[in-house]
Design an enzyme around this catalytic site. Structure first.
Site, mmCIF file in Angstrom:
data_model
loop_
_atom_site.group_PDB
_atom_site.id
_atom_site.type_symbol
_atom_site.label_atom_id
_atom_site.label_comp_id
_atom_site.label_asym_id
_atom_site.label_seq_id
_atom_site.Cartn_x
_atom_site.Cartn_y
_atom_site.Cartn_z
ATOM 1 N N ASP A 180 -1.569 -0.574 7.615
ATOM 2 C CA ASP A 180 -1.032 -1.782 6.324
ATOM 3 C C ASP A 180 -2.097 -2.872 6.166
ATOM 4 O OD1 ASP A 180 0.099 0.607 6.966
ATOM 5 O OD2 ASP A 180 2.178 -1.048 7.391
ATOM 6 N N GLY B 33 11.378 -3.166 3.104
ATOM 7 C CA GLY B 33 11.987 -1.871 3.756
ATOM 8 C C GLY B 33 11.817 -0.676 3.113
ATOM 9 N N SER C 32 14.675 0.492 5.725
ATOM 10 C CA SER C 32 14.581 0.914 6.988
ATOM 11 C C SER C 32 13.101 -0.522 7.188
ATOM 12 C CB SER C 32 13.280 2.247 6.872
ATOM 13 O OG SER C 32 12.575 2.618 7.846
ATOM 14 N N ASP D 110 -2.192 5.624 13.297
ATOM 15 C CA ASP D 110 -3.113 4.810 13.247
ATOM 16 C C ASP D 110 -3.231 4.375 14.433
ATOM 17 O OD1 ASP D 110 -0.787 3.330 12.759
ATOM 18 O OD2 ASP D 110 -1.070 1.976 11.214
ATOM 19 N N ARG E 291 0.364 -1.204 0.078
ATOM 20 C CA ARG E 291 0.327 -0.164 0.016
ATOM 21 C C ARG E 291 0.906 1.623 0.036
ATOM 22 N NH1 ARG E 291 2.843 1.891 2.765
ATOM 23 N NH2 ARG E 291 2.761 1.772 5.083
ATOM 24 N N SER F 50 4.483 -1.465 2.870
ATOM 25 C CA SER F 50 4.640 -2.451 3.381
ATOM 26 C C SER F 50 4.142 -3.475 2.863
ATOM 27 C CB SER F 50 2.744 -2.312 3.409
ATOM 28 O OG SER F 50 1.643 -1.930 4.603
HETATM 29 C C1 GLA Z 1 3.899 1.522 9.327
HETATM 30 C C2 GLA Z 1 3.070 0.356 10.311
HETATM 31 C C3 GLA Z 1 1.732 1.481 10.488
HETATM 32 C C4 GLA Z 1 1.897 3.115 10.366
HETATM 33 C C5 GLA Z 1 3.091 3.409 9.807
HETATM 34 C C6 GLA Z 1 3.092 4.515 9.992
HETATM 35 O O1 GLA Z 1 3.739 1.049 8.186
HETATM 36 O O2 GLA Z 1 2.819 -0.646 10.479
HETATM 37 O O3 GLA Z 1 1.116 0.538 10.904
HETATM 38 O O4 GLA Z 1 1.515 2.994 11.812
HETATM 39 O O5 GLA Z 1 3.833 2.738 9.843
HETATM 40 O O6 GLA Z 1 2.397 5.826 9.947
#
Ligand code: GLA
Length: 537
Positions: free
Chosen positions: A237, A178, A280, A63, A54, A182
């Site tokens: 995500d 990374g 990351s 979130d 995503r 997602s």
């Molecule tokens: C990661 C987490 C999400 C969200 C984002 C930041 O992707 O898995 O749940 O917190 O970071 O928005």
């Protein structure tokens, strides 16, 4: 509502391709994983599970504070082909797994769950877990995500002495690891779905009978599963990967419960993803970055609630969204308060957060508090605080930036609501270019807030978003957890080619990249549909 629908199971490939709503040719990828499975394991797979990555358009790190976010599924996805082992050896442990990955750097793994009875304290309610799978949370290992998906299926569906099937599986994927797109949630969702399907649990709900598992149920399971890899992520995500619909973004809210609705995107502009090429991994850096932010926002919520004299249970981990609701007198049972009311309360919160600054601030911009100060501000004893906020997660910091984090969360939450309102009203807007400008402005503000207040950007992401704006983007921001990974830029449809050319010529790490290599790191994306399963007949 989108979250209540069942997971689509296809038996016809053209129906499946049609449902993806993307311009890519998926047939080659699906055929090739089926053939590769056949070659490696000597038979056809029984199922292929798909889960997309995503891109988050706006709403970063809010979130897990239970504020709404606005992502969209992308065309890149993870596929897992899976089949029961026809003649498991007598020495095969029940539920044993041979996991292979098309990418040769990810080596073949063989593992089996160990049956055992133990009390689990990792779930909300203490309950008996009958299975255990070793997951290495200290090291980045590809199979950890496969195991995480399997774990949830085992503990939710294999109680009371039943044994799971022994299986072979093969993973392939186009979501770069990374990169903030997602890949981890896509892996966990695809794995959860693959194990549900191969064990014939996809058609049953958690009680073992009744209707098909809903998208919302799968999201909840995948969120709990991903925590086993060591990151306390929110549900964005997984929800985006499961519930998304083609051609729209998804507004996901988590309060008072998970719900999702499609948000049409304005015509005339395209979202372009560009990878900073700084990898990351949020599982590896969690104690300084991701999990620390989760604790900082929770501590900020507790202190704000105390300052506002709101009721909070002694051991409750109240979230910033719940503090806002309690302040506004929202009645959970009736549902979330109307948007205008929420926006008003968020404005008020931006003033109330002054109480999160240390009593003696050491200079402009230095708003951090020590652990001792934070505990004192919470009104809890050190033991109580540590039990509620630190016993379930490992974090490392000398200063906790409660003020900055809360300021980001409240302003970002209101940017998401504004972004959504603009998209919903776009159809009737007399000036589409103003709509796009307004969206771009919110994206730029979000980037500044992520960088300065939430401190989840990095020099390369700042450089890449600046280059994007110089190259004509109307808005540009990091997407996902940050500290590396990708940016997302809003670009007028007619400017896309020139934009990609300029960014590729200017961003240092892209120099020398051409054709496929370049299209791997900077590309336009169309919102795709959420996870599904193909069943071979
Ligand atoms: C990661 C987490 C999400 C969200 C984002 C930041 O992707 O898995 O749940 O917190 O970071 O928005």
């Amino acid at each position: 509502m989108a979250a209540e629908q069942p997971i689509p199971v296809y038996t016809n490939l053209s129906d499946l391709y049609g449902s993806l709503g993307t311009s890519l040719n998926h047939a080659e990828k699906w055929n090739s994983i089926a053939e590769e499975f056949q070659q490696r394991f000597g038979r056809k797979p029984a199922y292929i599970a798909r889960a997309p990555g995503r891109v988050n358009l706006i709403g970063e790190h809010i979130d897990y504070c239970l504020f709404g976010v606005l992502p969209a599924a992308i065309e890149r996805d993870i596929l897992i082909a899976i089949g029961r082992r026809p003649n498991p050896n007598a020495e095969d442990a029940p539920g044993s797994v041979v996991a292979e990955n098309v990418q040769t750097k990810y080596t073949r793994q063989v593992f089996a769950p160990a049956p055992r009875r133990r009390a689990s304290v990792s779930e909300e309610e203490v309950r008996l877990e009958e299975w255990h799978l070793d997951i290495n949370t200290k090291q980045l290992r590809w199979e950890s995500y496969v195991k995480a998906g399997y774990y949830g299926v085992l503990i939710n569906y294999f109680a009371g002495g039943q044994n799971p099937a022994s299986v072979d599986l093969l993973v392939t994927g186009t979501v770069p690891a990374g990169s903030g797109l997602s890949s981890s949630a896509a892996m966990v969702v695809a794995s959860t779905l693959a194990f549900l399907a191969v064990n014939e649990k996809l058609e049953a709900n958690f009680t073992g009978n009744g209707p098909k598992i809903s998208k919302g149920q799968l999201v909840e399971m995948a969120v709990a599963n991903e925590k086993r890899v060591g990151v306390n992520s929110g549900g964005m995500d997984q929800a985006a990967s499961v519930i998304s619909v083609p051609s729209s973004a998804l507004y996901i809210s988590f309060f008072p419960e998970l719900s999702a609705s499609a948000v049409p995107l304005p015509t005339g502009a395209i979202f372009i993803i560009a990878n900073s090429l700084v990898v990351s991994d949020k599982a590896v850096t969690a104690k300084h970055n991701y999990n620390l932010r989760v604790v900082e926002t929770l501590a900020a919520a507790r202190i704000l609630a105390r300052h506002l004299e709101l009721k909070v249970g002694k051991t409750e981990k109240v979230t910033l969204r719940e503090v806002v609701g309690r302040l506004a007198g929202e009645v959970e049972e009736v549902g979330a308060m109307p948007v205008e009311w929420l926006l008003e309360t968020l404005k008020r919160m931006e003033r109330e957060i002054e109480c999160l600054k240390p009593k003696k601030s050491s200079g402009e911009g230095q708003f951090g508090v020590t652990m001792e100060e934070m505990i004192e501000m919470s009104g809890m004893t050190a033991e109580e605080f540590k039990e509620v906020y630190l016993s379930w997660v490992e974090v490392e910091a000398t200063q906790f930036q409660l003020y900055k984090r809360a300021k980001h969360v409240f302003s970002e939450a209101s940017r998401v609501l504004q972004f959504r309102q603009i998209c919903l009203a776009a159809e009737s807007s007399p000036s589409p270019s103003d709509v796009i400008k307004d969206l771009g402005k919110l994206m730029n503000e979000s980037q500044t807030s992520c960088d300065e207040l939430f401190q989840c950007s990095c020099p390369e992401l700042n450089e890449l978003t600046n280059i994007a704006k110089d190259a004509g983007a109307i808005g540009s921001r990091l997407t996902g957890a940050g500290w590396g990974g990708c940016t997302v830029s809003l670009v007028a449809e007619g400017d896309v080619d020139a934009f990609i050319k300029k960014v590729s010529a200017t961003y240092g790490p892209y120099k020398g990249l051409q054709d496929t290599a370049l299209s791997e790191v900077i590309f336009a994306t169309k919102p795709s549909s959420g996870a599904c399963v193909y069943k071979f007949e």
